[in-house]
Design an enzyme around this catalytic site. Structure first.
Site, mmCIF file in Angstrom:
data_model
loop_
_atom_site.group_PDB
_atom_site.id
_atom_site.type_symbol
_atom_site.label_atom_id
_atom_site.label_comp_id
_atom_site.label_asym_id
_atom_site.label_seq_id
_atom_site.Cartn_x
_atom_site.Cartn_y
_atom_site.Cartn_z
ATOM 1 N N CYS A 182 0.849 -1.190 0.000
ATOM 2 C CA CYS A 182 0.000 0.000 0.000
ATOM 3 C C CYS A 182 0.888 1.245 0.000
ATOM 4 C CB CYS A 182 -0.957 0.095 1.177
ATOM 5 S SG CYS A 182 -2.160 -1.219 1.215
ATOM 6 N N TRP A 212 -2.887 -2.552 -1.800
ATOM 7 C CA TRP A 212 -2.636 -3.983 -1.995
ATOM 8 C C TRP A 212 -3.517 -4.660 -0.958
ATOM 9 C CZ3 TRP A 212 -0.719 -8.242 0.704
ATOM 10 C CH2 TRP A 212 -0.383 -9.351 -0.095
ATOM 11 N N HIS A 224 15.924 -37.610 -8.214
ATOM 12 C CA HIS A 224 15.284 -37.984 -6.937
ATOM 13 C C HIS A 224 13.801 -37.627 -6.937
ATOM 14 C CE1 HIS A 224 19.150 -39.055 -5.237
ATOM 15 N NE2 HIS A 224 19.617 -37.981 -5.847
ATOM 16 N N GLU A 227 6.965 -14.653 -11.606
ATOM 17 C CA GLU A 227 6.289 -13.408 -11.230
ATOM 18 C C GLU A 227 5.960 -12.507 -12.409
ATOM 19 O OE1 GLU A 227 10.212 -11.249 -9.289
ATOM 20 O OE2 GLU A 227 8.267 -10.631 -8.579
ATOM 21 N N ARG A 251 3.517 -0.294 -5.100
ATOM 22 C CA ARG A 251 3.259 -0.878 -3.776
ATOM 23 C C ARG A 251 1.922 -1.599 -3.699
ATOM 24 N NH1 ARG A 251 6.790 1.527 0.113
ATOM 25 N NH2 ARG A 251 5.435 0.804 1.773
ATOM 26 N N GLU A 269 16.457 -17.999 -8.669
ATOM 27 C CA GLU A 269 16.068 -16.624 -8.997
ATOM 28 C C GLU A 269 15.441 -16.566 -10.395
ATOM 29 O OE1 GLU A 269 15.581 -14.041 -7.429
ATOM 30 O OE2 GLU A 269 15.731 -12.393 -8.835
ATOM 31 N N LYS A 329 5.668 -4.213 -4.417
ATOM 32 C CA LYS A 329 7.135 -4.148 -4.319
ATOM 33 C C LYS A 329 7.650 -4.380 -2.896
ATOM 34 C CE LYS A 329 11.263 -2.957 -5.860
ATOM 35 N NZ LYS A 329 11.927 -3.983 -6.669
ATOM 36 N N ASN A 347 -1.749 1.675 5.888
ATOM 37 C CA ASN A 347 -0.899 0.607 5.366
ATOM 38 C C ASN A 347 -0.537 -0.317 6.525
ATOM 39 O OD1 ASN A 347 1.017 -0.946 4.045
ATOM 40 N ND2 ASN A 347 2.651 0.564 4.308
ATOM 41 N N GLY A 348 -0.644 -1.625 6.318
ATOM 42 C CA GLY A 348 -0.371 -2.564 7.407
ATOM 43 C C GLY A 348 -1.666 -3.225 7.839
ATOM 44 N N LYS A 350 11.774 -15.113 -11.137
ATOM 45 C CA LYS A 350 11.523 -14.038 -12.104
ATOM 46 C C LYS A 350 10.500 -14.499 -13.139
ATOM 47 C CE LYS A 350 12.814 -11.191 -10.539
ATOM 48 N NZ LYS A 350 13.666 -11.004 -9.376
#
Ligand code: M6R
Length: 615
Positions: free
Chosen positions: A2, A76, A511, A495, A27, A488, A610, A102-103, A492
């Site tokens: 947010c 968000w 395995h 997302e 955000r 990574e 983000k 926010n939170g 990437k």
């Protein structure tokens, strides 16, 4: 998560807030809203589900009145689905107070229940709305907005920050930070003041900023900025000068922020390395951890932690620390750190990595470690962010502001910082000789130019990306130093392109994961010269023998392996320890171009934000 922004001054507030929300949209982009206050008139609000552009379109039809102060929010969603009603800012029962939050208000259910029992009508499904009602209840008893905020904070549980305005105090905005979920930064300018959840929103206006610490309240008017503790004692804010270039945070000639930030990497790396070493004579110059030499000389064990991409940077950091210092080194996902009883003997060094310096899981883990009294160093791209306040020493990367949700330049700059930290530890502990250390530093100094060259020739990679873009599943394989890059690469890919991708150690295939392999489930093998190529090539053969397609990232000139796999792209040759840098560039570009081919919203992938300031 947010984005919050508040403005009071001489300019028309709505366009200033809209501009700021554009830079904060990374955000969260589930909904957006703006509230403005115009003298004694009621507060006006515009809120819309969807992206900021939806709010802009709506405000063209239903404009807000002209005003000189207001607050805005990009959401968000945590509590309540994205909708107009759940969008912030939220108003109190009479409409005289607005809040952008926010939170998480963890006890919102009980507060909601109490408010309802007092006849308050709660309209949204959010946890945030209760704050507005509680503020109005306190203001109606005669408290100022600032005092009401302080009182209401004592009723709220959880980590959060918010800004609020009251109809009875036009031109005044109050902000508060409670815990680690979301910082607030205040911008100072003559006849104007502003408050934002990220400095990036302040950069077009001012370079003079101050960060609000935990349990601090700030009141801004066009001429005054005053901060208080929650007990009401006035406190001095530590104002710093950012010297950050606003141009560097814009997309420039690039279609997406992600591509721009990938392309920024030679410069970002060069700036980071130059800030941490001196050349001619060559020596390590990690100012932010000066003063820790004695403590570092006694270290017997290192623990690294981070989340997401920063967790992968921690995995590379482990390779460097193990190789250069011989110290036993662990890596722990920061959110899991809290769920375990991690043994932290006094000779432990805890290294946290967080580009934002605000990730709540990292901060909580750092706070636990602080209670145990171990030495802490943090690697961050955000000056004065929360992690740097908790740690004993800090190594700043100089990547510039990263706005793309997918972390790119902050990953490579973080691993450069970890490489140098490992060398410094080695120097202090007398593990490598000065000559060896200098040679490693000089190797690193060559990396930006190597990457610059690599980024100039992406034609083959783009062709490969087109071929890959038709698949829905993918395995990324790596070994040793490039296993973290396989992880990574998979992150990437997931997302930004929404392709299901998994990163695995190449040796793990037989395995279990090899059962997935058929001609619709391809593999991308990181099989560079230093990625234990011979062993990885056996794994490649095993996949090919089962009709699996194999795409590979090879060291320039490796035509032998190129002849075996379905398709290959090359990366420049470098040292064993630096291969992760050039391999990273390849997997970042691959994910970007695959997402591009698939028409994805690369800079605003669904469901993400983000900076992750909620648990
Ligand atoms: O700000 P941080 O480095 O602490 O962020 C940690 C993760 O949220 C972050 O790396 C995330 O995984 C990336 N944006 C993914 O590209």
């Amino acid at each position: 998560m947010c984005g919050i922004f508040g403005y009071t001054g001489k300019q028309s507030a709505t366009p200033v807030i809209l501009e700021a929300l554009k830079s904060l949209e990374y955000r969260g982009y589930d909904s957006a809203g703006i509230a403005v206050i115009d003298g004694s008139k009621p507060i006006s609000i515009a809120r819309k589900k969807g992206k900021l552009s939806d709010l802009e379109n709506y405000m063209q039809e239903v404009p807000l009145p002209d005003s000189f102060s207001g607050i805005g929010h990009t959401r968000w969603a945590t509590h309540g689905a994205p909708s107009d009603m759940n969008a912030h800012p939220h108003t109190s029962y009479s409409g005289s107070v607005v809040v952008a939050h926010n939170g998480i208000v963890e006890n919102h259910n009980s507060l909601r229940f109490e408010l309802k029992s007092r006849g308050r009508n709660i309209l949204s499904e959010t946890d945030s709305e209760v704050i507005a009602h509680l503020l109005e209840e306190h203001i109606s008893k005669g408290l100022s907005l600032k005092n009401a905020v302080s009182q209401v904070c004592s009723l709220l549980e959880g980590s959060q920050s918010f800004v609020a305005m009251s109809q009875y105090e036009p031109g005044v905005i109050v902000g508060v930070r409670l815990g680690n979920a979301g910082g607030l930064v205040i911008g100072f300018k003559k006849d104007e003041a502003m408050i934002a959840s990220d400095v990036v929103a302040l950069l077009p206006h001012t370079q003079k900023v101050a960060y609000l610490a935990n349990r601090q309240v700030v009141q801004i008017t066009e001429n005054t900025i005053t901060a208080f503790s929650l007990d009401g004692d006035e406190i001095n804010l530590d104002v710093s000068d950012l010297s950050q270039d606003i141009e560097s945070v814009h997309r420039g000639q690039y279609e997406h922020l992600m591509l721009k930030e990938i392309m920024d990497q030679p410069e970002a790396l060069s700036d980071t390395i130059q800030s941490l070493v001196s050349v001619d004579p060559t020596y390590l110059n990690l100012e932010g951890i000066q003063g820790l030499d004695v403590a570092l000389s006694k270290i017997k064990h290192v623990v690294l932690l981070g989340m997401g991409t920063s967790f992968h940077a921690a995995l590379i950091g482990r390779c460097y620390i193990e190789k250069m210092t011989g110290l036993p080194t662990d890596v722990i996902n920061a959110s899991e750190f809290r769920n375990r009883q991690v043994a932290l003997p006094p000779e432990t060094l805890l290294v946290s990595i967080s580009q934002s310096g605000e990730t709540v899981d990292v901060l909580e883990a750092m706070n636990i470690a602080k209670e145990k009294g171990v030495v802490q160093i943090t690697v961050s791209n955000s000056v004065n962010a929360q992690t740097s306040r908790v740690a004993d020493g800090v190594i700043y990367t100089r990547a510039g502001v990263e706005r793309g949700v997918a972390s790119t330049k902050t990953f490579t700059t973080s691993i450069a910082a970890l490489y140098l930290l490992a060398l410094r530890l080695s120097e202090i502990q007398g593990h490598l000789t000065q000559e060896e250390i200098q040679a490693h530093v000089l190797d690193l100094i060559r990396v930006p130019a190597l990457i610059e060259e690599q980024l100039q020739d992406l034609d083959n990679l783009k062709v490969l990306a087109k071929k890959i873009s038709i698949f829905d599943h993918f395995l990324f394989l790596g070994r040793g130093n490039t296993l973290p890059i396989a992880l990574e690469g998979a992150l990437k890919m997931k997302e930004v392109s929404y392709i299901h991708a998994e990163g695995y150690p190449a040796g793990e295939m037989k395995h279990g994961p090899i059962a997935l392999i058929d001609d619709s489930f391809p593999t991308f093998a990181l099989a560079g010269k230093h990625s234990l190529r011979t062993k990885t090539s056996s794994n490649i053969e095993q996949i090919l023998a089962r009709n699996g397609k194999v795409f590979a990232l090879l060291t320039e000139g490796d035509y032998e392996l190129k002849g075996i796999v379905d398709e290959a792209i090359f990366m420049p040759e470098t040292t064993e320890l630096l291969e992760p840098f050039v391999a990273t560039i390849a997997v970042q570009c691959l994910a970007y171009y695959v997402a591009y081919e698939r028409g994805c919203e690369i800079d605003q992938p669904r469901n993400l934000a983000k900076t992750v300031t909620v648990e």
